[in-house]
Design an enzyme around this catalytic site. Structure first.
Site, PDB file in Angstrom:
ATOM      1  N   LYS A   1      -2.409  -1.020  -3.692  1.00 51.54           N
ATOM      2  CA  LYS A   1      -2.002  -0.546  -4.901  1.00 51.54           C
ATOM      3  C   LYS A   1      -2.619  -1.288  -6.123  1.00 51.54           C
ATOM      4  O   LYS A   1      -3.085  -0.798  -7.107  1.00 51.54           O
ATOM      5  CB  LYS A   1      -0.530  -0.732  -5.216  1.00 51.54           C
ATOM      6  CG  LYS A   1       0.354  -0.095  -4.217  1.00 51.54           C
ATOM      7  CD  LYS A   1       1.905  -0.096  -4.473  1.00 51.54           C
ATOM      8  CE  LYS A   1       2.563  -1.477  -4.072  1.00 51.54           C
ATOM      9  NZ  LYS A   1       2.373  -2.145  -2.755  1.00 51.54           N
TER      10      LYS A   1
ATOM     11  N   ARG B   1      11.032   1.354  -6.788  1.00 55.72           N
ATOM     12  CA  ARG B   1      10.893   0.844  -5.324  1.00 55.72           C
ATOM     13  C   ARG B   1      12.163   1.390  -4.720  1.00 55.72           C
ATOM     14  O   ARG B   1      12.354   0.952  -3.476  1.00 55.72           O
ATOM     15  CB  ARG B   1      10.774  -0.564  -5.393  1.00 55.72           C
ATOM     16  CG  ARG B   1       9.469  -1.015  -4.913  1.00 55.72           C
ATOM     17  CD  ARG B   1       9.501  -2.455  -5.060  1.00 55.72           C
ATOM     18  NE  ARG B   1       8.671  -3.312  -4.042  1.00 55.72           N
ATOM     19  CZ  ARG B   1       7.463  -3.687  -4.454  1.00 55.72           C
ATOM     20  NH1 ARG B   1       6.980  -3.599  -5.727  1.00 55.72           N
ATOM     21  NH2 ARG B   1       6.816  -4.548  -3.717  1.00 55.72           N
TER      22      ARG B   1
ATOM     23  N   ARG C   1      -5.581 -12.364   1.358  1.00 54.09           N
ATOM     24  CA  ARG C   1      -5.770 -11.967   0.071  1.00 54.09           C
ATOM     25  C   ARG C   1      -5.755 -13.110  -0.924  1.00 54.09           C
ATOM     26  O   ARG C   1      -5.073 -14.165  -0.696  1.00 54.09           O
ATOM     27  CB  ARG C   1      -4.720 -11.136  -0.529  1.00 54.09           C
ATOM     28  CG  ARG C   1      -4.308 -11.124  -2.026  1.00 54.09           C
ATOM     29  CD  ARG C   1      -3.574 -10.126  -2.435  1.00 54.09           C
ATOM     30  NE  ARG C   1      -2.235 -10.020  -1.970  1.00 54.09           N
ATOM     31  CZ  ARG C   1      -1.252  -9.377  -2.000  1.00 54.09           C
ATOM     32  NH1 ARG C   1      -1.504  -7.925  -2.524  1.00 54.09           N
ATOM     33  NH2 ARG C   1       0.015  -9.612  -1.756  1.00 54.09           N
TER      34      ARG C   1
ATOM     35  N   ARG D   1      -3.221 -18.126  -4.646  1.00 53.17           N
ATOM     36  CA  ARG D   1      -2.833 -17.457  -3.509  1.00 53.17           C
ATOM     37  C   ARG D   1      -1.173 -17.108  -3.785  1.00 53.17           C
ATOM     38  O   ARG D   1      -0.575 -17.913  -4.492  1.00 53.17           O
ATOM     39  CB  ARG D   1      -2.769 -17.896  -2.074  1.00 53.17           C
ATOM     40  CG  ARG D   1      -4.191 -17.896  -1.459  1.00 53.17           C
ATOM     41  CD  ARG D   1      -4.223 -18.252  -0.059  1.00 53.17           C
ATOM     42  NE  ARG D   1      -5.711 -18.285   0.310  1.00 53.17           N
ATOM     43  CZ  ARG D   1      -6.139 -17.252   1.229  1.00 53.17           C
ATOM     44  NH1 ARG D   1      -5.300 -16.525   1.410  1.00 53.17           N
ATOM     45  NH2 ARG D   1      -7.417 -17.441   1.516  1.00 53.17           N
TER      46      ARG D   1
ATOM     47  N   ARG E   1       9.135  -8.118   3.580  1.00 51.53           N
ATOM     48  CA  ARG E   1       8.728  -7.221   2.601  1.00 51.53           C
ATOM     49  C   ARG E   1       8.490  -5.684   3.304  1.00 51.53           C
ATOM     50  O   ARG E   1       8.775  -4.820   2.588  1.00 51.53           O
ATOM     51  CB  ARG E   1       7.168  -7.716   1.958  1.00 51.53           C
ATOM     52  CG  ARG E   1       7.725  -8.776   0.961  1.00 51.53           C
ATOM     53  CD  ARG E   1       6.527  -9.389   0.746  1.00 51.53           C
ATOM     54  NE  ARG E   1       5.299  -8.961  -0.040  1.00 51.53           N
ATOM     55  CZ  ARG E   1       4.145  -9.392  -0.087  1.00 51.53           C
ATOM     56  NH1 ARG E   1       3.755 -10.550   0.571  1.00 51.53           N
ATOM     57  NH2 ARG E   1       3.285  -8.721  -0.508  1.00 51.53           N
TER      58      ARG E   1
HETATM   59  P1  AP5 Z   1      -3.601  -5.194  -2.699  1.00 52.96           P
HETATM   60  O1  AP5 Z   1      -4.452  -4.132  -3.721  1.00 52.96           O
HETATM   61  O2  AP5 Z   1      -3.315  -6.559  -3.391  1.00 52.96           O
HETATM   62  O3  AP5 Z   1      -2.398  -4.384  -2.236  1.00 52.96           O
HETATM   63  P2  AP5 Z   1      -0.878  -4.161  -2.884  1.00 52.96           P
HETATM   64  O4  AP5 Z   1      -0.559  -2.843  -2.487  1.00 52.96           O
HETATM   65  O5  AP5 Z   1      -0.962  -4.476  -4.392  1.00 52.96           O
HETATM   66  O6  AP5 Z   1       0.105  -5.288  -2.149  1.00 52.96           O
HETATM   67  P3  AP5 Z   1       1.323  -6.265  -2.724  1.00 52.96           P
HETATM   68  O7  AP5 Z   1       1.445  -7.313  -1.660  1.00 52.96           O
HETATM   69  O8  AP5 Z   1       0.866  -6.679  -4.120  1.00 52.96           O
HETATM   70  O9  AP5 Z   1       2.489  -5.280  -2.768  1.00 52.96           O
HETATM   71  P4  AP5 Z   1       3.844  -5.468  -2.919  1.00 52.96           P
HETATM   72  O10 AP5 Z   1       4.466  -4.300  -3.124  1.00 52.96           O
HETATM   73  O11 AP5 Z   1       4.564  -6.272  -1.565  1.00 52.96           O
HETATM   74  O12 AP5 Z   1       4.012  -6.757  -3.994  1.00 52.96           O
HETATM   75  P5  AP5 Z   1       4.497  -6.734  -5.421  1.00 52.96           P
HETATM   76  O13 AP5 Z   1       3.488  -7.814  -6.228  1.00 52.96           O
HETATM   77  O14 AP5 Z   1       4.625  -5.402  -6.046  1.00 52.96           O
HETATM   78  O15 AP5 Z   1      -4.434  -5.138  -1.426  1.00 52.96           O
HETATM   79  C1  AP5 Z   1      -3.946  -6.197  -0.485  1.00 52.96           C
HETATM   80  C2  AP5 Z   1      -5.359  -7.043  -0.141  1.00 52.96           C
HETATM   81  O16 AP5 Z   1      -6.118  -5.978   0.875  1.00 52.96           O
HETATM   82  C3  AP5 Z   1      -6.422  -7.347  -1.091  1.00 52.96           C
HETATM   83  O17 AP5 Z   1      -6.948  -8.690  -0.743  1.00 52.96           O
HETATM   84  C4  AP5 Z   1      -7.400  -6.327  -1.090  1.00 52.96           C
HETATM   85  O18 AP5 Z   1      -8.622  -6.932  -1.417  1.00 52.96           O
HETATM   86  C5  AP5 Z   1      -7.261  -5.785   0.441  1.00 52.96           C
HETATM   87  N1  AP5 Z   1      -7.590  -4.394   0.250  1.00 52.96           N
HETATM   88  C6  AP5 Z   1      -6.977  -3.409  -0.725  1.00 52.96           C
HETATM   89  N2  AP5 Z   1      -7.498  -2.025  -0.293  1.00 52.96           N
HETATM   90  C7  AP5 Z   1      -8.114  -2.260   1.007  1.00 52.96           C
HETATM   91  C8  AP5 Z   1      -8.736  -1.406   1.749  1.00 52.96           C
HETATM   92  N3  AP5 Z   1      -8.828  -0.057   1.552  1.00 52.96           N
HETATM   93  N4  AP5 Z   1      -9.443  -1.839   2.797  1.00 52.96           N
HETATM   94  C9  AP5 Z   1      -9.479  -3.046   3.029  1.00 52.96           C
HETATM   95  N5  AP5 Z   1      -9.083  -4.050   2.403  1.00 52.96           N
HETATM   96  C10 AP5 Z   1      -8.538  -3.546   1.403  1.00 52.96           C
HETATM   97  O19 AP5 Z   1       5.758  -7.336  -5.620  1.00 52.96           O
HETATM   98  C11 AP5 Z   1       6.202  -8.690  -5.153  1.00 52.96           C
HETATM   99  C12 AP5 Z   1       7.599  -8.646  -4.836  1.00 52.96           C
HETATM  100  O20 AP5 Z   1       8.303  -8.728  -6.286  1.00 52.96           O
HETATM  101  C13 AP5 Z   1       8.563  -7.660  -4.241  1.00 52.96           C
HETATM  102  O21 AP5 Z   1       8.530  -8.479  -2.788  1.00 52.96           O
HETATM  103  C14 AP5 Z   1       9.942  -7.931  -4.756  1.00 52.96           C
HETATM  104  O22 AP5 Z   1      10.321  -9.203  -4.367  1.00 52.96           O
HETATM  105  C15 AP5 Z   1       9.484  -7.871  -6.301  1.00 52.96           C
HETATM  106  N6  AP5 Z   1       9.466  -6.697  -6.908  1.00 52.96           N
HETATM  107  C16 AP5 Z   1       8.310  -6.279  -7.793  1.00 52.96           C
HETATM  108  N7  AP5 Z   1       8.631  -4.835  -8.085  1.00 52.96           N
HETATM  109  C17 AP5 Z   1       9.795  -4.609  -7.673  1.00 52.96           C
HETATM  110  C18 AP5 Z   1      10.761  -3.660  -7.989  1.00 52.96           C
HETATM  111  N8  AP5 Z   1      10.126  -2.274  -8.453  1.00 52.96           N
HETATM  112  N9  AP5 Z   1      12.045  -3.596  -7.581  1.00 52.96           N
HETATM  113  C19 AP5 Z   1      12.398  -4.993  -7.099  1.00 52.96           C
HETATM  114  N10 AP5 Z   1      11.712  -5.979  -6.608  1.00 52.96           N
HETATM  115  C20 AP5 Z   1      10.223  -5.805  -7.169  1.00 52.96           C
HETATM  116 MG    MG Z   2      -0.146  -5.638  -5.746  1.00 51.38          MG
END
Ligand code: AP5
Ligand code: MG
Ligand code: ZN
Length: 217
Positions: free
Chosen positions: A13, A88, A127, A160, A172
Site C-alpha cells: 500500500k 480498517r 523492509r 526500521r 497484524r
Molecule cells: P509496503 O508498501 O511498505 O507495504 P504496506 O502495505 O504499506 O504494509 P504496512 O506494513 O505498512 O501495512 P500495515 O497495514 O501493517 O501498517 P500501517 O502502517 O498501515 O511494502 C512492504 C515491503 O514490501 C516494502 O519493503 C516494499 O519494498 C516491498 N514490496 C512492496 N510491493 C512489492 C511487490 N509487488 N513485490 C515485492 N516486494 C514488494 O499500520 C501500522 C499499525 O498502525 C497497525 O498495526 C495499527 O496498530 C495502527 N493503525 C494504522 N492504521 C490504523 C487504522 N485505520 N485503524 C486502527 N489502527 C491503525
Molecule cells: Mg504502509
C-alpha cells in the site's frame, strides 16, 4: 479523486501510494505514518496508540477517525486523496462514508491489493525506509541505486519499524483477516471494489493501479 488502497500488512500500500502520489497528484494519507509520527513526537494520541501498534493490534476507531477527519480538512486534500491503511474496520468505513456525505464528496474507488499471506512476512521483515524522507526500500526487492544512499534525498540514514518483526506480523495478519477483510464485501456491495494482483512486480502493480484509476477518471 478519492481512492482507498486496501490490503494486508506488507501488501504494498505504502509503496504504491508513494508512486501514485507523485504521478497523479493525489496526496497519500497513511494512518500508520501519522500514528508513528504521533508516537515519536510523544503526543496524547501517540501515547494512546503506542502499545496497540507494538502488539500488532488496531488502535481504537475513535483515534483514527479523529485523525482522518482533521486531516481531510487541510488544503492539500482539496484535489483528492489516497487513503493508505484507513479504513480498517466496518465502523471506520461507515464513519468515512458519513464524513464524505457531509462534504458532498464521493468515494471513487477501493483498490484491493491481493497478496498471499506467505509472501507478506518476507516483505515486512526485509523492509526499511529512509530516516529523512521516508522513501521505502526492501533488502531484496527494492534496493537503492547506490548501496546505502537514498535515491530520493541522498541521505545515508535508514530506519526500521518497531512492529516489523515476525511475532508482530502474525498478530497484524490476524487483525487484518478478522477486522479489515469484512470491508471487501462492504465495498463490493457499494459497487466500488476493484482488485489488483499484488503478487506481481512493483512496477507491474503500479500499471494495474493506473489502469484502474484511468477507468474511473
Ligand atoms: P509496503 O508498501 O511498505 O507495504 P504496506 O502495505 O504499506 O504494509 P504496512 O506494513 O505498512 O501495512 P500495515 O497495514 O501493517 O501498517 P500501517 O502502517 O498501515 O511494502 C512492504 C515491503 O514490501 C516494502 O519493503 C516494499 O519494498 C516491498 N514490496 C512492496 N510491493 C512489492 C511487490 N509487488 N513485490 C515485492 N516486494 C514488494 O499500520 C501500522 C499499525 O498502525 C497497525 O498495526 C495499527 O496498530 C495502527 N493503525 C494504522 N492504521 C490504523 C487504522 N485505520 N485503524 C486502527 N489502527 C491503525
Ligand atoms: Mg504502509
Ligand atoms: Zn531519503
Amino acid at each position: 479523486m478519492i481512492i482507498i488502497l486496501l490490503g494486508p500488512p506488507g501488501a504494498g500500500k505504502g509503496t504504491q501510494a508513494q508512486k501514485i502520489q507523485s504521478s497523479q497528484g493525489l496526496v497519500q494519507l497513511s494512518t500508520g505514518d501519522m500514528l508513528r509520527a504521533a508516537v515519536s513526537a510523544g503526543t496524547e494520541v501517540g501515547k494512546k496508540a503506542k502499545d496497540f501498534m507494538e502488539a500488532g493490534k488496531l488502535v481504537t476507531d475513535e483515534i483514527v477517525v479523529g485523525i482522518i477527519a482533521d486531516r481531510i480538512e487541510e488544503d492539500d486534500c482539496k484535489q483528492g486523496f489516497l487513503l493508505d491503511g484507513f479504513p480498517r474496520t466496518v465502523a471506520q468505513a461507515e464513519a468515512l462514508d458519513n464524513m464524505l456525505n457531509q462534504k458532498s464528496l464521493k468515494l471513487d474507488g477501493v483498490i484491493e491489493m491481493k497478496v498471499d499471506d506467505e509472501a507478506l512476512v518476507d516483505r515486512i521483515t526485509g523492509r526499511y525506509t529512509c530516516a529523512d524522507c521516508n522513501q521505502g526500500y526492501h533488502e531484496e526487492n527494492l534496493k537503492p541505486k547506490v548501496d546505502g544512499v537514498c535515491d530520493n534525498c541522498g541521505s545515508t540514514n535508514f530506519k526500521r519499524r518497531a512492529d516489523d518483526n515476525r511475532e508482530t506480523v502474525s498478530s497484524r495478519l490476524e487483525s487484518y483477516h478478522a477486522q479489515t477483510a469484512p470491508l471487501l464485501p462492504y465495498y463490493e456491495s457499494q459497487g466500488v471494489l476493484k482488485t489488483v494482483d499484488g503478487m506481481a512486480d512493483i512496477n507491474d502493480v503500479t500499471t494495474q493501479i493506473n489502469d484502474v484509476l484511468g477507468s474511473l477518471a
